[in-house]
Design an enzyme around this catalytic site. Structure first.
Site, mmCIF file in Angstrom:
data_model
loop_
_atom_site.group_PDB
_atom_site.id
_atom_site.type_symbol
_atom_site.label_atom_id
_atom_site.label_comp_id
_atom_site.label_asym_id
_atom_site.label_seq_id
_atom_site.Cartn_x
_atom_site.Cartn_y
_atom_site.Cartn_z
ATOM 1 N N HIS A 450 -15.100 -21.115 -6.938
ATOM 2 C CA HIS A 450 -14.477 -22.170 -7.332
ATOM 3 C C HIS A 450 -13.949 -22.987 -6.015
ATOM 4 C CE1 HIS A 450 -13.842 -21.561 -11.869
ATOM 5 N NE2 HIS A 450 -14.071 -20.213 -11.078
ATOM 6 N N ASP A 656 -11.443 -29.380 -0.859
ATOM 7 C CA ASP A 656 -11.555 -28.671 -2.262
ATOM 8 C C ASP A 656 -12.912 -28.312 -2.797
ATOM 9 O OD1 ASP A 656 -9.804 -28.023 -4.354
ATOM 10 O OD2 ASP A 656 -8.712 -29.892 -4.191
HETATM 11 C C1 GDG Z 1 -9.369 -24.153 -7.614
HETATM 12 C C2 GDG Z 1 -10.270 -25.117 -6.457
HETATM 13 C C3 GDG Z 1 -11.276 -26.238 -8.296
HETATM 14 C C4 GDG Z 1 -1.079 -28.684 -11.492
HETATM 15 N N1 GDG Z 1 0.078 -28.854 -11.622
HETATM 16 C C5 GDG Z 1 0.459 -28.569 -12.763
HETATM 17 C C6 GDG Z 1 -0.667 -27.937 -13.468
HETATM 18 N N2 GDG Z 1 -1.725 -28.204 -12.620
HETATM 19 C C7 GDG Z 1 -3.021 -27.816 -13.022
HETATM 20 C C8 GDG Z 1 -3.754 -29.238 -13.103
HETATM 21 C C9 GDG Z 1 -5.290 -28.468 -12.653
HETATM 22 C C10 GDG Z 1 -4.884 -27.333 -11.892
HETATM 23 O O1 GDG Z 1 -3.724 -26.934 -11.893
HETATM 24 C C11 GDG Z 1 -5.392 -27.669 -10.630
HETATM 25 O O2 GDG Z 1 -6.702 -27.432 -10.207
HETATM 26 P P1 GDG Z 1 -7.298 -27.898 -8.905
HETATM 27 O O3 GDG Z 1 -8.979 -28.142 -9.283
HETATM 28 O O4 GDG Z 1 -6.647 -29.291 -8.709
HETATM 29 O O5 GDG Z 1 -7.047 -27.045 -7.724
HETATM 30 P P2 GDG Z 1 -7.110 -25.248 -7.586
HETATM 31 O O6 GDG Z 1 -5.722 -24.917 -8.195
HETATM 32 O O7 GDG Z 1 -6.978 -25.296 -6.140
HETATM 33 O O8 GDG Z 1 -8.461 -24.700 -8.132
HETATM 34 C C12 GDG Z 1 -10.510 -26.465 -7.141
HETATM 35 C C13 GDG Z 1 -10.771 -25.466 -9.338
HETATM 36 O O9 GDG Z 1 -10.538 -24.085 -8.771
HETATM 37 C C14 GDG Z 1 -11.663 -25.303 -10.528
HETATM 38 O O10 GDG Z 1 -12.821 -24.753 -10.254
HETATM 39 O O11 GDG Z 1 -11.344 -27.370 -8.683
HETATM 40 O O12 GDG Z 1 -11.332 -27.107 -6.159
HETATM 41 O O13 GDG Z 1 -9.335 -25.135 -5.527
HETATM 42 O O14 GDG Z 1 -5.795 -28.154 -13.976
HETATM 43 O O15 GDG Z 1 -3.895 -29.678 -14.203
HETATM 44 N N3 GDG Z 1 -0.753 -27.618 -14.813
HETATM 45 C C15 GDG Z 1 0.445 -27.840 -15.300
HETATM 46 N N4 GDG Z 1 1.698 -28.076 -14.714
HETATM 47 C C16 GDG Z 1 1.615 -28.767 -13.629
HETATM 48 O O16 GDG Z 1 2.674 -28.861 -13.144
HETATM 49 N N5 GDG Z 1 0.275 -27.696 -16.668
#
Ligand code: GDG
Length: 749
Positions: A450, A656
């Site tokens: 990821h 990312d």
């Molecule tokens: C890893 C990789 C890759 C955030 N704040 C809240 C909340 N979130 C959710 C978002 C989103 C998720 O968290 C964050 O996903 P990201 O992709 O931005 O980043 P990572 O956590 O670092 O994830 C990344 C991912 O895996 C998938 O393969 O894209 O690059 O680092 O879904 O919505 N959700 C809720 N409340 C919040 O305050 N409910």
């Protein structure tokens, strides 16, 4: 006839058959395990039993072993017992020994010296030399140290086998052996049949992987009996017994049957269930493995039933449900290292959540520190995100990383059928396929990373770089978010290993590993559903407090890779360079607490708070706060409302893997009045989302200019960009991504 009666009759028929061939492995089958190979000797009664059986008319009995001929001969000096030594390289028929022709064992001398060096560095390891093989035993190496030793053994042995293709690696119980590849115990079957008669019925008993060669060489009317020690590894045997005592009991009974008094059997081989796991109820055909179990957040669906809205779990739920799948991960709990029971004990969550069954186990405290906090989050996370100066490298952390993979593999073996499809996730589980292959798992194993995969120069900082790639090649399929990550991985594979790379397939050690870019998606609909009144209450309050100011929104886990300080500084630069935006724009930064006990994350939080304080102090007014910083998380429905209300989605990570927030922001927009996505060129999402305003987060002036442009973007351009971005987000969603991965994994085999 009931099952028991049918089994008894079956074995009576086998025992009475003439001619009858018996093949008995020695160690682990006739002889229970001892603490050293020297101490593992057959008891006098067992020798007497074997000799008596071998002297019966119509019976041909061979002891088939990996041991050297002298070792076997001391127990069976001149009897009717046939002996097969060194896995078949040497055999004693009618009194005389013969060696399999065409064997050249000389190259093993050099390997033996290398293994001596390894054994000298690991207390308890022992090198054994035979005429045609060399073996290293690790049964006396303390459990916690075995993982590290095995990594070195496999490195040494595999290098040797690559340069000497006529040799192969062999895994026995707590021993790794190298021998000429033309030799294996399977050859003993035809050798015994040639002596017993073409119409002989053969029964083979054996406990370890070397005995499987015997089992697969048997014919249709022959019987294979695997001897277990509480394990459930996949086997070609139809029957199983538990421990060598049960073997002795069956051989005694067989003797009685041949002597015409057919005693009632004390124990008979039991049928191996084709997909039997060693614990739990059913063996699962699909097991998803990740460090963390998904958070199962539920909302009430329209039909009144609970509906699952977690990200990855929603993606995988249909596949898991249709294939009877299971999800294994860390329970989130730790237990003291000294507590023997809990670490590694699997608990299956009886409450199936949204159709997904969960199983978990506890980590030892030292694993939490050295594996999770250490190797995963202080070594791999900064390394893979290309932050070399933040990388911490410690031997003990690597050791814990290896150990936790063993624990995951043990737990998986208990849940998965022998041919189950296994899908491991993320940087926590890069060595998982190797650990499963060593346990004999024959089904397809895939991995999705990821986070980014770094370039060769960065990856090479890892002292275990080559070994890690070697282990990753035990997967059948490796999925990455972008073609750039794929290219980096392939470059590392061809630079660090003697592997052949062509068309995204890596050939190494006779295996093929497919490597593919498969960008993850989201479930766009879940960000477009009309909000419930209670969900918008808080967001409306926030919006009211912003007045007429345009909302610029940042949402991230609080992580240094997300570039939050850089983003805040660029916002400050905008207010400084373009004063017309003061009072007309507000930045809301939602930072979800993450890894708060890792020192770097605590520092990052302090830094962010100080920048927010500085900018608000410098530009704020009684009626206007430039930056609202919220260190908390929101329910998804509220997050969707925040996205929709934001004029600019400010998504500017320094690096990312993908970044789902970028996709979610696009999905949540009002198509008639969409906001603008300002996206870092270093997010994996930038590859697909070319219609975002792409920006360089390291360049504060440039990012301030891009923000200005996004805020000023004319309606037509905003709309045109949004239409194309939304099409991208909808084209491949989370479910098609998961199904696509599993289809590709199935196609690898
Ligand atoms: C890893 C990789 C890759 C955030 N704040 C809240 C909340 N979130 C959710 C978002 C989103 C998720 O968290 C964050 O996903 P990201 O992709 O931005 O980043 P990572 O956590 O670092 O994830 C990344 C991912 O895996 C998938 O393969 O894209 O690059 O680092 O879904 O919505 N959700 C809720 N409340 C919040 O305050 N409910």
């Amino acid at each position: 006839m009931n099952d028991h009666a049918a089994t008894t009759q079956h074995w009576i028929n086998v025992a009475r058959h003439t001619p009858l061939g018996l093949l008995c492995d020695l160690d682990g089958t006739l002889v229970p395990f001892a603490s050293s190979p020297e101490e593992a000797r057959p008891a006098a009664e067992v020798i007497a039993l074997i000799e008596e059986l071998a002297s019966l008319p119509g019976v041909t009995l061979a002891v088939v072993s990996g041991r050297p001929k002298d070792w076997l001969e001391q127990f069976f000096p001149t009897s009717n017992v046939l002996l097969v030594a060194e896995h078949g390289a040497q055999r004693r028929g009618a009194g005389a020994w013969e060696q399999m022709s065409g064997l050249d064992a000389e190259p093993l001398e050099a390997l033996g010296l290398e293994l001596d060096r390894l054994a000298a560095a690991h207390a308890g390891a022992l090198v054994e030399r035979k005429a045609t093989t060399v073996a290293i035993h690790y049964r006396n190496v303390p459990r916690g140290h075995r993982g590290a030793l095995l990594v070195e053994i496999y490195g040494t042995v595999d290098r040797f086998c690559e340069t000497h293709p006529s040799f192969e690696r062999l895994e026995g119980r707590l021993v790794v052996e190298v021998r000429p590849s033309i030799v294996n115990k399977g050859s003993a079957v035809s050798w015994v049949r040639a002596r017993a008669g073409a119409d002989a019925r053969i029964v083979a008993f054996g406990d370890d992987l070397t005995d499987e060669h015997m089992f697969v060489a048997l014919g249709g009317t022959d019987e294979a009996v695997v001897v277990r020690y509480g394990d459930a590894r996949p086997t070609a045997a139809r029957w199983e017994l538990e421990g060598s005592d049960e073997v002795h009991a069956v051989l005694h009974w067989l003797l009685g049957v041949r002597q015409e008094h057919t005693p009632p059997p004390a124990v008979l081989p039991r049928e191996v269930h084709p997909q039997a796991p060693s614990s739990g109820d059913a063996a699962h055909d699909l097991v998803v493995i990740s460090n963390r179990l998904p958070e199962l957040r539920h909302v009430d669906g329209e039909d009144g039933r609970k509906k699952n809205v977690g990200g990855l779990v929603s993606a995988l739920e249909p596949a898991l449900r249709s294939r009877g799948g299971m999800w294994l991960g860390w329970s989130g709990r730790t237990v003291p290292d000294a507590q023997p029971r809990s670490a590694g004990t699997i608990e299956e969550d009886p409450a199936e959540a949204g159709g997904v069954q969960l199983a978990s186990f506890d980590y030892k405290e030292s694993w939490y520190r050295s594996y999770y906090g250490g190797f995963c989050n202080s070594t791999l996370w900064p390394l893979f995100h290309s932050f070399p100066s933040r990388v911490q490298i410690k031997d003990a952390d690597w050791q814990a990383y290896v150990d936790v993979h063993e624990a995951f593999a043990d737990a998986t073996t208990k849940l998965a059928g022998p041919r189950a499809m296994l899908w491991a996730h993320d940087y926590h589980l890069l060595l998982f396929a190797r650990a499963m292959r060593r346990r004999g798992h024959a089904g397809p194993i895939g991995h999705f990373l990821h986070i980014p995969f770094p370039s060769l120069d960065i990856f090479s900082m890892l002292p275990w770089a080559a070994d890690m790639i070697d282990a990753m090649l035990d997967y059948d399929l490796l999925g990455f978010h972008t073609p750039g990550h794929v290219a980096n991985f392939l470059a590392c594979a061809s630079a660090l290993l003697p592997a052949k790379v062509a068309d995204e397939v890596v050939q190494h050690r006779g295996r093929s590993c497919h490597v593919s870019a498969m960008p993850i998606g989201i479930l766009p609909d879940t960000f477009q559903e009309p909000p419930e009144a209670s969900a918008i209450e808080e967001v409306l309050g926030l919006m009211r407090s912003l007045g007429d100011a345009a909302l610029v929104l940042g949402v991230d886990r609080l992580d240094y890779t997300k570039g939050i300080p850089e983003r805040l500084n660029a916002f400050g630069r905008l207010l400084e360079r373009k004063p017309e935006w003061r009072r007309r724009v507000s930045l809301v930064q939602v930072s979800v607490p993450s890894r708060a006990d890792v020192p770097l994350y605590a520092e990052q939080r302090a830094m962010i708070e100080s920048i927010v304080g500085r900018i608000n102090g410098e530009f704020g007014e009684a009626s206007w706060v430039p930056i609202r910083y919220l260190y908390r998380s929101y329910p998804q429905a509220q997050l969707a409302q925040l996205y929709r209300a934001a004029r600019v989605g400010y998504v500017t990570p320094l690096r990312d893997g993908m970044n789902l927030v970028a996709k979610e922001y696009v999905a949540a927009q009002d198509p008639e009045n969409p906001g603008v996505l300002l996206l870092s060129q270093f997010a994996g999402a930038a590859v697909e989302m070319r219609d975002a305003v792409l920006t360089n987060p390291y360049h504060a002036d440039g990012m301030a200019r891009d923000l200005d442009r996004a805020l000023r973007m004319p309606y037509e351009e905003r709309k045109a960009r949004h239409v194309r971005l939304l099409a991208t987000v909808q084209r491949s969603n989370a479910v098609t991504w998961a199904e696509g991965f599993l289809d590709a994994l199935a196609a690898c085999r």
